[in-house]
Structures are given as structure tokens and as C-alpha cells.
Design an enzyme around this catalytic site. Structure first.
Site, short mmCIF file in Angstrom:
data_model
loop_
_atom_site.label_atom_id
_atom_site.label_comp_id
_atom_site.label_asym_id
_atom_site.label_seq_id
_atom_site.Cartn_x
_atom_site.Cartn_y
_atom_site.Cartn_z
N SER A 6 59.61 26.29 23.15
CA SER A 6 58.35 26.45 23.86
C SER A 6 57.53 25.15 23.89
O SER A 6 58.00 24.14 24.42
CB SER A 6 57.56 27.61 23.25
OG SER A 6 56.51 28.02 24.08
N ASP A 48 61.33 36.17 30.39
CA ASP A 48 60.32 35.48 29.59
C ASP A 48 58.96 35.66 30.26
O ASP A 48 58.76 35.21 31.38
CB ASP A 48 60.68 33.99 29.48
CG ASP A 48 59.85 33.25 28.43
OD1 ASP A 48 58.70 33.65 28.19
OD2 ASP A 48 60.36 32.27 27.87
N HIS A 95 60.81 35.52 25.16
CA HIS A 95 60.46 34.15 24.78
C HIS A 95 61.24 33.71 23.53
O HIS A 95 60.88 32.74 22.89
CB HIS A 95 58.95 34.06 24.54
CG HIS A 95 58.41 32.67 24.59
ND1 HIS A 95 58.64 31.81 25.64
CD2 HIS A 95 57.66 31.96 23.69
CE1 HIS A 95 58.04 30.64 25.39
NE2 HIS A 95 57.45 30.71 24.22
#
Length: 197
Positions: free
Chosen positions: A68, A147, A174
Site C-alpha cells: 500500500s 480492493d 487490500h
């Protein structure tokens, strides 16, 4: 060989699948560092890059894994290192002093996230993708179609910009503990493929 794992926003070395990956790699006698980034609930790019700068030893046998916000942090860090070594007035692509073995970016992005506008400061300066591609021969981006935090299209865009291998799963969200992810075989497999090259 050494692998550095860079967590994301509101995360830590003990969350998600980071310790699992560390354990798997250490069993293969590979050195692993999961970096602990300051103030992950209110991250600051300058401070995060400083942490990477003081922790990572770059080289042909260095591999970086980001999740991320950790992905763009890695790219901004690599870009800053390339710029610092580029003392002559020539493009970064002409000087390949900074080379790493490869990187794996999970749920990465380089564009603004509509649900997390407070992270926009990590998008500047703009990334020089031509220079970044020259820094490593092995580049992988992993994303899930479902996601809800980093839309898969943004990860796909990142992979295109980096000319990276794009691995897209049907589900996985995610890739966090809350999505059921305390293991991440795709990352391990991607790294192992790089180690063999």
C-alpha cells in the site's frame, strides 16, 4: 541476499502477512528486515524516506517489498537516492549507480486515493518512471480486483508505468489481516523467481 519489507498507512511490522514472509525467507537463510515507520497513523513522506535511508543497504542482492503506502514510499526513496548520486547534468537513466535486485509492490499506487486524500503528500515530487525502471531489472505489482482501498486500476496503472509484471487476483481485498491475509504466498513466489535470475 537481503529483503526489506515496508508497511503502509496505519500499519506496523506485526500486522498482516509481514511476519509470515519474514519467517519463510529466514528459513531459506535470507536476511529480512521489516521496517518500523514513524507515526503510521499520520505518515510523513520525508520521515518515512529517512527511515528507509538509514535502514536499507542498496545493492544487487537487495530486494524491497512494499504494501500500500509502503509502495510509493519505496519508489520515492529510490528516486531520491538516484537523484543524490546524479551529480552531473545528465539524466538518471544514464547513470545506473543505484541498482537493486528487484521489488514487489502489493496494492501499490501513484495516483490520489479518493478515500484517503491525506496521503496525497506522498505523490510529490512526481515519479520519474524512466529512471525507476533503470534501477532494477525485476519489478512486480500485485493487486486484487476487489480492493476497496486502492482500486485495482490504480495498481494496474502503476505496473504499466513501471513496465512491471502485473499479478491480479480475483479477490483478496487490500491483502490485510481484516481481509483474511496473514500469509502472502504470491509475494514469496515472486521473490523466489527473482532470486533465481
Amino acid at each position: 541476499m537481503r529483503v526489506y519489507i515496508v508497511h503502509g498507512f496505519d500499519s506496523s511490522p506485526d500486522k498482516n502477512w509481514f511476519r509470515w514472509l519474514e519467517d519463510k525467507l529466514k528459513k531459506k537463510d535470507i536476511s529480512v528486515d521489516i521496517l518500523s515507520l514513524p507515526n503510521p497513523q499520520n505518515p510523513n513522506l520525508t520521515k518515512w524516506i529517512a527511515t528507509l535511508d538509514s535502514s536499507i543497504k542498496l545493492g544487487h542482492e537487495t530486494y524491497l517489498v512494499g504494501h500500500s503506502l509502503g509502495c510509493i514510499t519505496i519508489l520515492q526513496y529510490l528516486q531520491s537516492k538516484a537523484q543524490k548520486t546524479n551529480t552531473k547534468a545528465q539524466s538518471m537513466t544514464d547513470k545506473k549507480n543505484i541498482i537493486i535486485g528487484g521489488f514487489v509492490l502489493v496494492s501499490g499506487f501513484y495516483e490520489s486515493l479518493s478515500i484517503l486524500p491525506q496521503l496525497d503528500s506522498f505523490l510529490k515530487p512526481p515519479l520519474d518512471f524512466t529512471a525507476l525502471k533503470a534501477l532494477s531489472p525485476n519489478r512486480v505489482v500485485i493487486s486484487a480486483k476487489d480492493d476497496m482501498i486502492v482500486p485495482t486500476e490504480l495498481s494496474k496503472n502503476l505496473s504499466h508505468k513501471l513496465s512491471a509484471k502485473f499479478i491480479q487476483t480475483q479477490n483478496g481485498g487490500h491483502f490485510m489481516e481484516s481481509d483474511g491475509y496473514t500469509e502472502m504466498p504470491l509475494v514469496l513466489e515472486s521473490l523466489e523467481a527473482m532470486f533465481k535470475k
